[in-house]
Scaffold this motif. Structure first.
Motif, PDB file in Angstrom:
ATOM      1  N   THR A  97       0.892  -1.235  -0.002  1.00 24.97           N
ATOM      2  CA  THR A  97       0.136  -0.014  -0.042  1.00 24.97           C
ATOM      3  C   THR A  97       0.998   1.391  -0.118  1.00 24.97           C
ATOM      4  O   THR A  97       2.115   1.264   0.318  1.00 24.97           O
ATOM      5  CB  THR A  97      -0.923   0.054   1.226  1.00 24.97           C
ATOM      6  N   GLU A  98       0.267   2.419  -0.289  1.00 24.72           N
ATOM      7  CA  GLU A  98       1.002   3.514  -0.167  1.00 24.72           C
ATOM      8  C   GLU A  98       1.713   3.946   1.208  1.00 24.72           C
ATOM      9  O   GLU A  98       2.721   4.407   1.293  1.00 24.72           O
ATOM     10  CB  GLU A  98      -0.029   4.744  -0.789  1.00 24.72           C
ATOM     11  N   GLU A  99       0.738   3.587   2.322  1.00 26.17           N
ATOM     12  CA  GLU A  99       1.192   3.729   3.464  1.00 26.17           C
ATOM     13  C   GLU A  99       2.558   2.963   3.912  1.00 26.17           C
ATOM     14  O   GLU A  99       3.323   3.449   4.556  1.00 26.17           O
ATOM     15  CB  GLU A  99       0.273   3.435   4.499  1.00 26.17           C
ATOM     16  N   ALA A 125       6.236   3.925   4.604  1.00 27.83           N
ATOM     17  CA  ALA A 125       6.993   3.758   5.636  1.00 27.83           C
ATOM     18  C   ALA A 125       8.339   3.205   5.638  1.00 27.83           C
ATOM     19  O   ALA A 125       9.542   3.764   5.935  1.00 27.83           O
ATOM     20  CB  ALA A 125       6.439   2.828   6.925  1.00 27.83           C
ATOM     21  N   ALA A 126       8.699   2.635   4.449  1.00 32.48           N
ATOM     22  CA  ALA A 126       9.801   1.982   3.756  1.00 32.48           C
ATOM     23  C   ALA A 126      10.599   3.371   3.412  1.00 32.48           C
ATOM     24  O   ALA A 126      11.781   3.208   3.512  1.00 32.48           O
ATOM     25  CB  ALA A 126       9.755   1.058   2.617  1.00 32.48           C
ATOM     26  N   GLU A 127      10.067   4.196   2.561  1.00 32.07           N
ATOM     27  CA  GLU A 127      10.792   5.247   2.244  1.00 32.07           C
ATOM     28  C   GLU A 127      11.356   6.318   3.296  1.00 32.07           C
ATOM     29  O   GLU A 127      12.484   6.720   3.314  1.00 32.07           O
ATOM     30  CB  GLU A 127      10.220   6.199   1.149  1.00 32.07           C
ATOM     31  N   ALA A 128      10.724   6.450   4.419  1.00 30.69           N
ATOM     32  CA  ALA A 128      11.092   7.128   5.614  1.00 30.69           C
ATOM     33  C   ALA A 128      12.187   6.092   6.200  1.00 30.69           C
ATOM     34  O   ALA A 128      13.063   7.024   6.692  1.00 30.69           O
ATOM     35  CB  ALA A 128       9.948   7.232   6.740  1.00 30.69           C
ATOM     36  N   ALA A 129      12.162   5.069   6.350  1.00 26.44           N
ATOM     37  CA  ALA A 129      13.297   4.125   7.060  1.00 26.44           C
ATOM     38  C   ALA A 129      14.264   4.304   6.048  1.00 26.44           C
ATOM     39  O   ALA A 129      15.621   4.739   6.575  1.00 26.44           O
ATOM     40  CB  ALA A 129      13.140   2.796   6.839  1.00 26.44           C
ATOM     41  N   GLN A 130      14.398   4.417   4.680  1.00 35.53           N
ATOM     42  CA  GLN A 130      15.647   4.494   3.988  1.00 35.53           C
ATOM     43  C   GLN A 130      16.096   6.139   4.201  1.00 35.53           C
ATOM     44  O   GLN A 130      17.312   6.079   4.132  1.00 35.53           O
ATOM     45  CB  GLN A 130      15.056   4.686   2.479  1.00 35.53           C
ATOM     46  N   GLY A 131      15.239   7.061   4.426  1.00 30.87           N
ATOM     47  CA  GLY A 131      15.898   8.195   4.736  1.00 30.87           C
ATOM     48  C   GLY A 131      16.800   8.385   5.977  1.00 30.87           C
ATOM     49  O   GLY A 131      17.898   8.874   6.068  1.00 30.87           O
TER      50      GLY A 131
END
Length: 377
Positions: free
Chosen positions: A6-8, A12-18
């Motif tokens: 899902t987009e959510e 979360a994965a994108e935030a973790a990568q950052g």
């Protein structure tokens, strides 16, 4: 089944990568060069950044300041954390908080979860039993005594025990039920003895001698420990996947640059076949991980209980992460053992994950028992 995230979950994965982008795997001493633990505590600055990015409250409901996401989102974040060997109790903390929310009741949740989501209260889980080979719920006994429960026993290899505020401890009652006690570090009747993992991290042997834990801090709902244990195992599979993916990427980059006889070794058939086999391992680890995480998140019925899907994921993760790092060491040659290069640290962490998951043969036996009890025909 639809394995599209899902987009959510992707957010979360994108935030973790950052958050993990600036983490260096060699930011702490090498376990190969350090006597004792590589560090006294987990990475507190990284923990603060995770809290600020709302990644410590992923599984918590909005009433506790969380995002209300599921095990799939957590596994996506754990996958990213393992790629950089993040030294934080993200799995144990998130899983314990989710267990409190699901099984602990409103009063306990309101007391603990807002602080857990902000990272000011740190949780971990004692899941290794007395020896690491016996069931964790049989290592400690619990008996009610007035407005408290009295705990006795030993739990070995508790991760991040010296930095956590509360340890979730499964314990067996006289009526053969399992309760989940939230034990404060430093509580009367509670002692820690230092242990060192293969990755060089500081573990704790938790000793309980007539430790009185208030009844409000003991979860006695049926299924709480089984659910928590399943989420921990699935999260560990996610860590194994992320670590394996980073190691195979390192191996691919090295094999593309390292030349023998005037050609990159990646062009040699023997090297390419070994790398391809490890890629297949990773894809099998990924498919079985998401199957298990989906069963936990959705509660969907299946031909086997959810423990069957978790067992399959553990079989692939335990065997797969070992094969990936062994092949990486082989294809790197002597360079793979160089302590100035990160691969040896990934190897040490992989061994710790393999030991945490347990041998594939044991999971195959458990899966066989489930198949016998639930014929698929």
């Amino acid at each position: 089944m639809d394995f599209t995230f899902t987009e959510e979950q992707l957010a979360a994965a994108e935030a973790a990568q950052g958050v993990f982008a600036g983490v260096l795997p060699d930011a702490v001493p090498s376990p190969a060069l350090t006597h004792g633990a590589v560090a006294e505590d987990f990475d507190r600055p990284l923990w603060t950044r995770l809290a600020e990015a709302d990644l410590l409250s992923l599984l918590l409901d909005t009433e506790y300041g969380g995002a209300g996401l599921d095990a799939i989102a957590l596994c996506l974040v754990l996958r990213e954390s393992a790629k950089v060997l993040a030294r934080v109790p993200l799995l144990e903390h998130s899983a314990a908080a989710a267990a409190v929310q699901t099984y602990g009741g409103k009063e306990l949740a309101a007391e603990l979860l807002p602080r857990a989501g902000r990272g000011t209260l740190v949780l971990t889980v004692a899941a290794s039993g007395r020896s690491g080979h016996d069931p964790a719920e049989l290592a400690v006994t619990a008996r009610p005594d007035g407005d408290a429960w009295v705990l006795d026993g030993v739990q070995t290899a508790v991760p991040w025990a010296y930095g956590a505020d509360l340890v979730a401890v499964p314990a067996r009652t006289e009526t053969d039920r399992t309760v989940l006690a939230l034990v404060p570090r430093g509580h009367e009747g509670v002692a820690l003895a230092e242990q060192i993992s293969t990755s060089g991290e500081r573990l704790g042997e938790l000793r309980l001698e007539s430790a009185r834990i208030p009844a409000r801090r003991v979860i006695d709902a049926d299924g709480a420990w089984e659910w928590l244990r399943g989420l921990l195992a699935t999260g560990t599979c996610a860590l194994a996947l992320g670590l394996g993916e980073r190691v195979l990427g390192m191996t691919s980059a090295y094999a593309g640059k390292r030349e023998q006889f005037g050609h990159p070794i990646a062009s040699f058939q023997a090297v390419a076949v070994q790398a391809a086999d490890r890629y297949i391992d990773l894809r099998a680890m990924e498919a079985t991980l998401w199957q298990a995480a989906w069963r936990i998140s959705s509660g969907a019925p299946g031909p086997l209980p959810v423990s069957g899907d978790i067992a399959v994921a553990k079989i692939w993760a335990s065997e797969g992460v070992r094969r990936v790092v062994q092949t990486a060491q082989h294809l790197h040659g002597g360079f793979g053992a160089d302590t100035d290069y990160a691969l040896h640290r990934y190897h040490a962490w992989a061994k710790h994950l393999e030991l945490s998951l347990g041998p594939a043969a044991a999971h195959e036996e458990a899966l066989g028992d489930l198949l016998a009890a639930h014929p698929l025909g």
